[in-house]
Design a protein around this motif. Structure first.
Motif, PDB file in Angstrom:
ATOM      1  N   PHE A 141       0.853  -1.190   0.000  1.00  0.00           N
ATOM      2  CA  PHE A 141       0.000   0.000   0.000  1.00  0.00           C
ATOM      3  C   PHE A 141       0.889   1.239   0.000  1.00  0.00           C
ATOM      4  CE2 PHE A 141       0.358   1.263   4.513  1.00  0.00           C
ATOM      5  CZ  PHE A 141       0.752   0.076   5.121  1.00  0.00           C
ATOM      6  N   GLY A 142       0.307   2.330  -0.469  1.00  0.00           N
ATOM      7  CA  GLY A 142       1.084   3.559  -0.581  1.00  0.00           C
ATOM      8  C   GLY A 142       0.611   4.627   0.391  1.00  0.00           C
ATOM      9  N   LEU A 156      -8.494   1.379  13.197  1.00  0.00           N
ATOM     10  CA  LEU A 156      -7.689   2.102  12.205  1.00  0.00           C
ATOM     11  C   LEU A 156      -6.203   1.900  12.472  1.00  0.00           C
ATOM     12  CD1 LEU A 156      -9.690   5.475  12.398  1.00  0.00           C
ATOM     13  CD2 LEU A 156      -9.868   3.762  10.588  1.00  0.00           C
ATOM     14  N   LEU A 157      -5.411   2.089  11.434  1.00  0.00           N
ATOM     15  CA  LEU A 157      -3.964   2.131  11.613  1.00  0.00           C
ATOM     16  C   LEU A 157      -3.601   3.551  12.027  1.00  0.00           C
ATOM     17  CD1 LEU A 157      -2.950   0.329   8.289  1.00  0.00           C
ATOM     18  CD2 LEU A 157      -3.157  -0.707  10.567  1.00  0.00           C
ATOM     19  N   ILE A 158      -2.647   3.684  12.913  1.00  0.00           N
ATOM     20  CA  ILE A 158      -2.203   5.008  13.357  1.00  0.00           C
ATOM     21  C   ILE A 158      -0.709   5.097  13.064  1.00  0.00           C
ATOM     22  CG2 ILE A 158      -2.039   6.610  15.300  1.00  0.00           C
ATOM     23  CD1 ILE A 158      -4.235   4.865  16.689  1.00  0.00           C
ATOM     24  N   MET A 159      -0.320   6.104  12.276  1.00  0.00           N
ATOM     25  CA  MET A 159       1.096   6.184  11.906  1.00  0.00           C
ATOM     26  C   MET A 159       1.709   7.534  12.213  1.00  0.00           C
ATOM     27  SD  MET A 159       1.071   6.202   7.698  1.00  0.00           S
ATOM     28  CE  MET A 159       2.766   6.729   7.473  1.00  0.00           C
ATOM     29  N   PHE A 168      -4.492   8.648  10.954  1.00  0.00           N
ATOM     30  CA  PHE A 168      -5.304   7.452  11.177  1.00  0.00           C
ATOM     31  C   PHE A 168      -5.757   6.954   9.804  1.00  0.00           C
ATOM     32  CE2 PHE A 168      -6.282   7.675  15.844  1.00  0.00           C
ATOM     33  CZ  PHE A 168      -5.580   8.835  16.117  1.00  0.00           C
ATOM     34  N   LEU A 169      -5.372   5.728   9.471  1.00  0.00           N
ATOM     35  CA  LEU A 169      -5.649   5.187   8.132  1.00  0.00           C
ATOM     36  C   LEU A 169      -6.657   4.046   8.194  1.00  0.00           C
ATOM     37  CD1 LEU A 169      -2.941   6.699   7.612  1.00  0.00           C
ATOM     38  CD2 LEU A 169      -2.231   4.755   6.214  1.00  0.00           C
ATOM     39  N   ASP A 170      -7.554   4.037   7.224  1.00  0.00           N
ATOM     40  CA  ASP A 170      -8.432   2.883   7.051  1.00  0.00           C
ATOM     41  C   ASP A 170      -7.553   1.689   6.654  1.00  0.00           C
ATOM     42  OD1 ASP A 170     -11.623   2.282   5.981  1.00  0.00           O
ATOM     43  OD2 ASP A 170     -10.003   0.961   5.341  1.00  0.00           O
ATOM     44  N   VAL A 176      -6.594   8.320   4.563  1.00  0.00           N
ATOM     45  CA  VAL A 176      -6.439   9.001   5.849  1.00  0.00           C
ATOM     46  C   VAL A 176      -7.819   9.411   6.333  1.00  0.00           C
ATOM     47  CG1 VAL A 176      -5.417  10.958   7.065  1.00  0.00           C
ATOM     48  CG2 VAL A 176      -4.138   9.814   5.232  1.00  0.00           C
ATOM     49  N   VAL A 177      -8.237   8.832   7.459  1.00  0.00           N
ATOM     50  CA  VAL A 177      -9.573   9.090   7.998  1.00  0.00           C
ATOM     51  C   VAL A 177      -9.534  10.286   8.946  1.00  0.00           C
ATOM     52  CG1 VAL A 177     -11.387   8.080   9.459  1.00  0.00           C
ATOM     53  CG2 VAL A 177     -10.166   6.651   7.807  1.00  0.00           C
TER      54      VAL A 177
END
Ligand SMILES: [Ca+2]
Length: 275
Positions: A141-142, A156-159, A168-170, A176-177
């Motif tokens: 994924f990019g 969510l992913l948190i980076m 916060f990514l779906d 980016v949510v």
């Protein structure tokens, strides 16, 4: 059978049936839900630590991501040509499963969600998804900008990317949510590195500091800090960049682990109020 015996059997049958009816009429007892205890350390803002146990850690592992998963650590290492994800045995530090990445990739944060492992890279703007059990690659994924730390709130992913921003990514679309700025007393806290979502808070290593910040995931406000100064023997930091980096949490037991890049130990720590 005597008349008396027949009468006794009849009485017993009637009694039995009436018991059954009574038991059917009684509603089932409600299942008692034991509320999960709030960890003692959450009563305080600024914390220090006590080392409870030490576990061996590969001093060649340039730790960029660390999580606890099903009785093992899963670790992501960085460096071009040295990037991997590993499943590591707790007691021995032995790597029981390893996947190496091509030398063009510099690995960063790692997390697990819904049976998948997600791994970031530093400047490649590419992340990887693997099966959590087998480490079999599933997809790339990019994302824009740099990748540093990675964790999840269970949805969510948190980076992090080295700035004060957390995205916060779906986990399916990688959109980016939400995005927050991490602020301490209104001032941005930059260099946010390895992450761990713990008891409703985001713990973040600050690059080149022996300090973890505790972040409120809703608004980015710093709830408090953890002063980890003195946790390791400094002579084990053979290079200047062998800094504290790596937080893992076993939510089933409340066990908390920290380590650093190429440190020979993983430390299990207990948090306590800073005096
Ligand atoms: Ca972590």
């Amino acid at each position: 059978m005597s008349t008396l015996m027949k009468a006794i059997i009849c009485v017993l049958l009637v009694a039995c049936l009436s018991c059954q009816k009574k038991s059917e009429a009684v509603p089932p007892a409600p299942v008692s839900v034991i509320p999960r205890a709030v960890p003692d350390w959450q009563r305080y803002n600024d914390l220090s630590y006590e080392v409870i146990r030490q576990y061996p850690h590969d001093a060649g592992a340039y730790t960029q991501g660390l999580i606890w998963s099903q009785g093992h650590w899963i670790e992501g290492t960085g460096g071009n040509g040295q990037t991997s994800i590993r499943r590591v045995e707790k007691q021995t530090g032995r790597v029981v499963l390893r996947k190496e990445l091509a030398a063009e990739y510099f690995g960063e944060g790692v997390t697990e969600l819904n049976g998948k492992i997600y791994q970031l890279t530093w400047k490649n703007q590419t992340g990887f998804v693997y099966d959590a059990k087998t480490f079999q690659w599933q997809k790339n994924f990019g994302y824009s900008g740099e990748g540093w730390g990675l964790t999840t709130d269970g949805q969510l992913l948190i980076m992090s990317n080295g700035s004060e921003r957390l995205r916060f990514l779906d986990p399916t679309t990688f959109r980016v949510v939400k995005e927050i700025s991490v602020l301490r007393d209104g001032k941005p806290v930059t260099q946010l590195n390895e992450l761990e979502f713990i008891e409703g808070e985001i713990f973040a290593n600050i690059w080149f500091r022996d300090e973890i910040v505790r972040i409120h995931p809703a608004d980015g406000k710093v709830i408090g800090t953890i002063d980890l100064s003195g946790i390791d023997a400094k002579e084990t930091r053979k290079e200047p960049d062998f800094v504290l980096n790596g937080i893992a949490y076993d939510s089933s037991t409340g066990d908390l682990f920290v380590t650093g890049k190429c440190w020979p130990k993983i430390y299990q720590i207990r948090l306590k109020a800073k005096k």
